[in-house]
Design a protein around this motif. Sequence first.
Motif, PDB file in Angstrom:
ATOM      1  N   MET A 164       0.647   4.810  10.131  1.00  0.00           N
ATOM      2  CA  MET A 164       1.302   3.928   9.166  1.00  0.00           C
ATOM      3  C   MET A 164       1.288   2.480   9.638  1.00  0.00           C
ATOM      4  O   MET A 164       1.151   1.550   8.823  1.00  0.00           O
ATOM      5  N   GLN A 165       1.398   2.252  10.938  1.00  0.00           N
ATOM      6  CA  GLN A 165       1.256   0.885  11.471  1.00  0.00           C
ATOM      7  C   GLN A 165      -0.108   0.334  11.091  1.00  0.00           C
ATOM      8  O   GLN A 165      -0.237  -0.848  10.712  1.00  0.00           O
ATOM      9  N   HIS A 166      -1.135   1.167  11.208  1.00  0.00           N
ATOM     10  CA  HIS A 166      -2.498   0.765  10.856  1.00  0.00           C
ATOM     11  C   HIS A 166      -2.583   0.327   9.398  1.00  0.00           C
ATOM     12  O   HIS A 166      -3.137  -0.743   9.089  1.00  0.00           O
ATOM     13  N   PHE A 167      -2.027   1.127   8.492  1.00  0.00           N
ATOM     14  CA  PHE A 167      -2.136   0.789   7.071  1.00  0.00           C
ATOM     15  C   PHE A 167      -1.261  -0.413   6.699  1.00  0.00           C
ATOM     16  O   PHE A 167      -1.635  -1.202   5.822  1.00  0.00           O
ATOM     17  N   HIS A 168      -0.138  -0.573   7.364  1.00  0.00           N
ATOM     18  CA  HIS A 168       0.664  -1.775   7.124  1.00  0.00           C
ATOM     19  C   HIS A 168      -0.095  -3.030   7.554  1.00  0.00           C
ATOM     20  O   HIS A 168       0.042  -4.090   6.930  1.00  0.00           O
ATOM     21  N   SER A 169      -0.893  -2.917   8.603  1.00  0.00           N
ATOM     22  CA  SER A 169      -1.664  -4.075   9.070  1.00  0.00           C
ATOM     23  C   SER A 169      -2.798  -4.410   8.105  1.00  0.00           C
ATOM     24  O   SER A 169      -3.176  -5.570   7.962  1.00  0.00           O
ATOM     25  N   ILE A 170      -3.336  -3.397   7.432  1.00  0.00           N
ATOM     26  CA  ILE A 170      -4.411  -3.618   6.455  1.00  0.00           C
ATOM     27  C   ILE A 170      -3.857  -4.165   5.146  1.00  0.00           C
ATOM     28  O   ILE A 170      -4.495  -5.002   4.486  1.00  0.00           O
ATOM     29  N   TYR A 171      -2.676  -3.703   4.775  1.00  0.00           N
ATOM     30  CA  TYR A 171      -2.059  -4.115   3.509  1.00  0.00           C
ATOM     31  C   TYR A 171      -0.707  -4.784   3.773  1.00  0.00           C
ATOM     32  O   TYR A 171       0.344  -4.279   3.362  1.00  0.00           O
ATOM     33  N   PRO A 172      -0.703  -5.936   4.453  1.00  0.00           N
ATOM     34  CA  PRO A 172       0.570  -6.565   4.847  1.00  0.00           C
ATOM     35  C   PRO A 172       1.419  -7.045   3.677  1.00  0.00           C
ATOM     36  O   PRO A 172       2.640  -7.203   3.819  1.00  0.00           O
ATOM     37  N   ASP A 173       0.797  -7.288   2.536  1.00  0.00           N
ATOM     38  CA  ASP A 173       1.530  -7.823   1.389  1.00  0.00           C
ATOM     39  C   ASP A 173       1.873  -6.756   0.354  1.00  0.00           C
ATOM     40  O   ASP A 173       2.405  -7.079  -0.722  1.00  0.00           O
ATOM     41  N   ASP A 174       1.573  -5.503   0.670  1.00  0.00           N
ATOM     42  CA  ASP A 174       1.820  -4.411  -0.266  1.00  0.00           C
ATOM     43  C   ASP A 174       2.926  -3.481   0.232  1.00  0.00           C
ATOM     44  O   ASP A 174       3.257  -3.472   1.421  1.00  0.00           O
ATOM     45  N   GLU A 175       3.476  -2.713  -0.677  1.00  0.00           N
ATOM     46  CA  GLU A 175       4.458  -1.685  -0.316  1.00  0.00           C
ATOM     47  C   GLU A 175       3.691  -0.394  -0.052  1.00  0.00           C
ATOM     48  O   GLU A 175       3.104   0.184  -0.967  1.00  0.00           O
ATOM     49  N   VAL A 176       3.703   0.041   1.190  1.00  0.00           N
ATOM     50  CA  VAL A 176       2.947   1.228   1.597  1.00  0.00           C
ATOM     51  C   VAL A 176       3.923   2.359   1.905  1.00  0.00           C
ATOM     52  O   VAL A 176       4.815   2.204   2.737  1.00  0.00           O
ATOM     53  N   SER A 177       3.751   3.496   1.234  1.00  0.00           N
ATOM     54  CA  SER A 177       4.632   4.648   1.427  1.00  0.00           C
ATOM     55  C   SER A 177       3.840   5.851   1.901  1.00  0.00           C
ATOM     56  O   SER A 177       2.651   5.999   1.584  1.00  0.00           O
ATOM     57  N   PHE A 178       4.507   6.713   2.647  1.00  0.00           N
ATOM     58  CA  PHE A 178       3.888   7.947   3.115  1.00  0.00           C
ATOM     59  C   PHE A 178       4.284   9.081   2.178  1.00  0.00           C
ATOM     60  O   PHE A 178       5.469   9.305   1.923  1.00  0.00           O
TER      61      PHE A 178
END
Length: 204
Positions: free
Chosen positions: A89-103
């Motif tokens: 999830m850290q990886h995907f937050h770094s790719i999409y820093p301006d988006d809301e990322v949920s698992f």
Amino acid sequence: MGKIGIYGSSFDPVTNVHLWTASTVAHRCKLDKVIFLPCSSKRKDKQLNTTDEHRIAMLRLAMEDNEKFFLDDYEMKQESWNIYTHHTMQHFHSIYPDDEVSFIMGADLLEDIALGKWKYSDELISNNKFIVMARNGIDMLKTISRSPLLRNFDDGTRFHLIDKGLNMEISSTYIRDELGKGGEPRYLLPEACYDYVKKHGLYQ
């Protein structure tokens, strides 16, 4: 800001229920994309029944006609000792820093986290949002309320609990068992994936 769901599973094989779940979540949670994240065969806690290459190929076939579905093999590329959902999830937050990322996960996994079965569970829960799909026999609200970790981060937006409204629990295990015993699970997985399984003699 976009809304993205990360949907991790073995997908061994991908089933129509996987696709229906992803579609239901995308619709109800107004997601812009659902990223299918197949787990790596190198993980010691998973016993997979076919290769990463076959599972990737079937996922591509399954999602090719849905513009909201995307495939990412990030975990397949990681060393087995470094595959934890917190890091993913850290990886995907770094790719999409301006988006809301949920698992995206099932209520059974929420129970496992509550019982302390996941590494880095404190960091995972404190830094992420979760879309939790109902599973038979699991009370999601009670699971959260009984766990100090889960309830102390339950601010009303941390966990989006979804009762599917339809009992669809057909699993990859069921499909593999049917194929292995000469059964006919044709309509439980996408037609293109069924043809792929038959062509390559998988799960026999």
